[in-house]
Design an enzyme around this catalytic site. Structure first.
Site, PDB file in Angstrom:
ATOM      1  N   HIS A  34      22.492  36.464  44.040  1.00  0.00           N
ATOM      2  CA  HIS A  34      22.236  37.264  42.826  1.00  0.00           C
ATOM      3  C   HIS A  34      21.994  36.362  41.425  1.00  0.00           C
ATOM      4  O   HIS A  34      22.231  35.307  41.586  1.00  0.00           O
ATOM      5  CB  HIS A  34      23.387  38.280  42.423  1.00  0.00           C
ATOM      6  CG  HIS A  34      24.821  37.245  42.199  1.00  0.00           C
ATOM      7  ND1 HIS A  34      25.233  37.039  40.780  1.00  0.00           N
ATOM      8  CD2 HIS A  34      25.887  36.848  43.098  1.00  0.00           C
ATOM      9  CE1 HIS A  34      26.142  36.357  40.829  1.00  0.00           C
ATOM     10  NE2 HIS A  34      26.780  36.284  42.371  1.00  0.00           N
ATOM     11  N   ASP A  61      26.124  32.969  48.133  1.00  0.00           N
ATOM     12  CA  ASP A  61      26.899  32.832  46.952  1.00  0.00           C
ATOM     13  C   ASP A  61      27.861  31.762  46.848  1.00  0.00           C
ATOM     14  O   ASP A  61      27.905  30.988  47.903  1.00  0.00           O
ATOM     15  CB  ASP A  61      27.596  34.092  46.868  1.00  0.00           C
ATOM     16  CG  ASP A  61      27.707  34.609  45.456  1.00  0.00           C
ATOM     17  OD1 ASP A  61      27.893  33.819  44.513  1.00  0.00           O
ATOM     18  OD2 ASP A  61      27.950  36.158  45.312  1.00  0.00           O
ATOM     19  N   HIS A  66      33.588  30.978  37.464  1.00  0.00           N
ATOM     20  CA  HIS A  66      33.570  31.892  36.453  1.00  0.00           C
ATOM     21  C   HIS A  66      33.871  31.094  35.177  1.00  0.00           C
ATOM     22  O   HIS A  66      34.191  32.009  34.165  1.00  0.00           O
ATOM     23  CB  HIS A  66      34.201  33.060  36.531  1.00  0.00           C
ATOM     24  CG  HIS A  66      33.532  34.042  37.533  1.00  0.00           C
ATOM     25  ND1 HIS A  66      34.214  35.497  37.672  1.00  0.00           N
ATOM     26  CD2 HIS A  66      32.534  33.969  38.420  1.00  0.00           C
ATOM     27  CE1 HIS A  66      33.094  35.799  38.555  1.00  0.00           C
ATOM     28  NE2 HIS A  66      32.320  35.237  38.875  1.00  0.00           N
ATOM     29  N   ASP A 112      27.142  30.150  39.922  1.00  0.00           N
ATOM     30  CA  ASP A 112      27.236  31.399  40.552  1.00  0.00           C
ATOM     31  C   ASP A 112      26.240  32.193  39.719  1.00  0.00           C
ATOM     32  O   ASP A 112      26.897  32.967  38.776  1.00  0.00           O
ATOM     33  CB  ASP A 112      29.158  31.920  40.284  1.00  0.00           C
ATOM     34  CG  ASP A 112      29.030  33.191  41.008  1.00  0.00           C
ATOM     35  OD1 ASP A 112      28.443  33.875  41.692  1.00  0.00           O
ATOM     36  OD2 ASP A 112      30.197  33.765  40.604  1.00  0.00           O
ATOM     37  N   GLU A 169      25.304  42.189  40.873  1.00  0.00           N
ATOM     38  CA  GLU A 169      26.585  41.645  41.866  1.00  0.00           C
ATOM     39  C   GLU A 169      27.822  41.442  40.930  1.00  0.00           C
ATOM     40  O   GLU A 169      28.880  41.775  41.504  1.00  0.00           O
ATOM     41  CB  GLU A 169      26.291  40.177  42.433  1.00  0.00           C
ATOM     42  CG  GLU A 169      27.077  39.868  43.496  1.00  0.00           C
ATOM     43  CD  GLU A 169      28.563  39.140  42.965  1.00  0.00           C
ATOM     44  OE1 GLU A 169      29.243  39.071  43.841  1.00  0.00           O
ATOM     45  OE2 GLU A 169      28.448  38.924  41.947  1.00  0.00           O
ATOM     46  N   GLU A 170      27.861  40.994  39.782  1.00  0.00           N
ATOM     47  CA  GLU A 170      29.018  40.794  39.004  1.00  0.00           C
ATOM     48  C   GLU A 170      29.720  42.091  38.512  1.00  0.00           C
ATOM     49  O   GLU A 170      30.854  41.793  38.050  1.00  0.00           O
ATOM     50  CB  GLU A 170      28.542  39.833  37.680  1.00  0.00           C
ATOM     51  CG  GLU A 170      28.200  38.527  38.193  1.00  0.00           C
ATOM     52  CD  GLU A 170      28.971  37.735  38.537  1.00  0.00           C
ATOM     53  OE1 GLU A 170      30.331  38.110  38.710  1.00  0.00           O
ATOM     54  OE2 GLU A 170      28.791  36.533  38.825  1.00  0.00           O
TER      55      GLU A 170
HETATM   56 ZN    ZN Z   1      28.371  35.184  42.644  1.00  0.00          ZN
END
Ligand code: ZN
Length: 345
Positions: free
Chosen positions: A70, A242, A322, A187, A221-222
């Site tokens: 993603h 991922d 994150h 990510d 995706e998030e």
């Molecule tokens: Zn991810």
């Protein structure tokens, strides 16, 4: 596989990281992805939802493999323009105020203007605010301070800033001499780079996988539904590329490829995980098997959408996920080796 494909993957990831793309605001990043795969000679198309679907070639169209990564990231959205000219923001995806505090941001208006600012604690001067250390950080106790001369909501609106404008955090991308890659949003832009590295390998070597191979670069995706659509006819397996988890209680390091056995959505396909392990062994990839305690992936969205497929998940190890994330070029290289092995090319 030559190490130059890992170098290429990182180079491309760094380029993509410079394109702001919080979830819901991914048009420019998708165009970049489309151009990058097209430049390698592959047929790509932008889906209605805004993702990018690429045909990487290969034979058996009735036993096709879909690779998913993603390009949407965390970020924020203007939720309120306060009377004092500051902005209260709401998170996009799982963005944490603790991690975004004191970071530079860019605010994109609908008219196409970009303003700089910083996410700060409300009343952020330690010499003034006695509760600085004790205040719990959230998006209610932090605010965006625009680097413009604004003292009222009217001043802010005069700039063209409105509720719903997108707030993008500076990724602060750095690649060290020792091979570490540090940035927000590795990510999952690092994995988009990995899929571009794989595509370049296929092109350079004229490799023809036995199975048809597609890549879907998803854009939601998030928020959970990135992989929910755009599954080409004939796909029997989908593998998310991922970030791999790194931290206490998991085995993977930033230099390894993580093969996820189970996450919050339950176990991955026993058969696919077994084949990923076989591929890693065949290619001499340094891998770790892990169970992720707090994680969901695109391919789980693909399954939830009702697709009859087997699913798997691999990725380069990423620490401080994150947040201000860190991975390593060897993790990228090991991920490429597993994909090469899985495709038997
Ligand atoms: Zn991810």
């Amino acid at each position: 596989m030559d190490h130059k494909y890992a170098d290429f993957a990182v180079e491309k990831a760094v380029e993509l990281l410079s394109v702001d793309s919080p979830t819901g605001f991914t048009e420019r990043a998708a165009k970049w992805v489309y151009d990058a795969f097209s430049a390698l000679g592959f047929e790509a198309r932008i889906t209605k939802k805004g993702g990018v679907l690429i045909d990487l070639g290969g034979e058996d169209e009735d036993d096709a493999l879909l690779l998913e990564a993603h390009t949407d990231t965390l970020g924020a959205m203007v939720a309120e323009i306060k009377d004092n000219g500051r902005l209260r923001v709401a998170q996009l995806g799982g963005m944490r105020a603790e991690n975004g505090e004191a970071e530079n941001v860019r605010v994109y208006t609908r008219a196409g203007k970009i303003y700089e600012g910083t996410l700060q604690l409300i009343n952020a001067s330690v010499h003034v605010n006695g509760d600085y250390g004790d205040t719990k950080r959230s998006f209610d106790t932090t605010e965006v301070v625009l680097d413009e001369d604004v003292g009222s909501a009217e001043d802010v609106r005069a700039l063209g800033v409105e509720v719903g404008d997108v707030v993008c955090f500076d990724p602060r991308t750095r690649v060290t001499k020792s091979g570490y890659i540090k940035s927000r949003f590795l990510d999952d832009k690092l994995s988009v780079g990995i899929l571009l590295g794989l595509a370049k390998y296929i092109r350079d070597n004229g490799a023809a996988p036995k199975r048809r191979v597609y890549a879907h670069i998803t854009v939601y995706e998030e928020v959970g539904h990135g992989g929910a659509g755009s599954v080409p006819q004939g796909v029997t397996e989908a593998i998310s590329v991922d970030m791999g988890c790194v931290g206490e209680g998991v085995q993977c390091t930033e230099k390894q490829v993580s093969i996820c056995v189970m996450d919050s959505g339950g176990p991955y396909s026993y058969a696919v995980v077994g084949k990923l392990i076989d591929a890693a062994k065949r290619e001499g990839a340094d891998y770790a098997l892990d169970v992720y305690p707090h994680y969901g992936s695109d391919v789980e969205a693909t399954l939830d959408a009702g697709n009859d497929i087997r699913h798997g998940l691999i990725g380069s190890g990423v620490y401080a996920s994150h947040g201000y994330e860190r991975s390593h070029i060897e993790g990228v290289y090991n991920s490429l080796k597993v994909l090469k092995g899985y495709l038997e090319i």
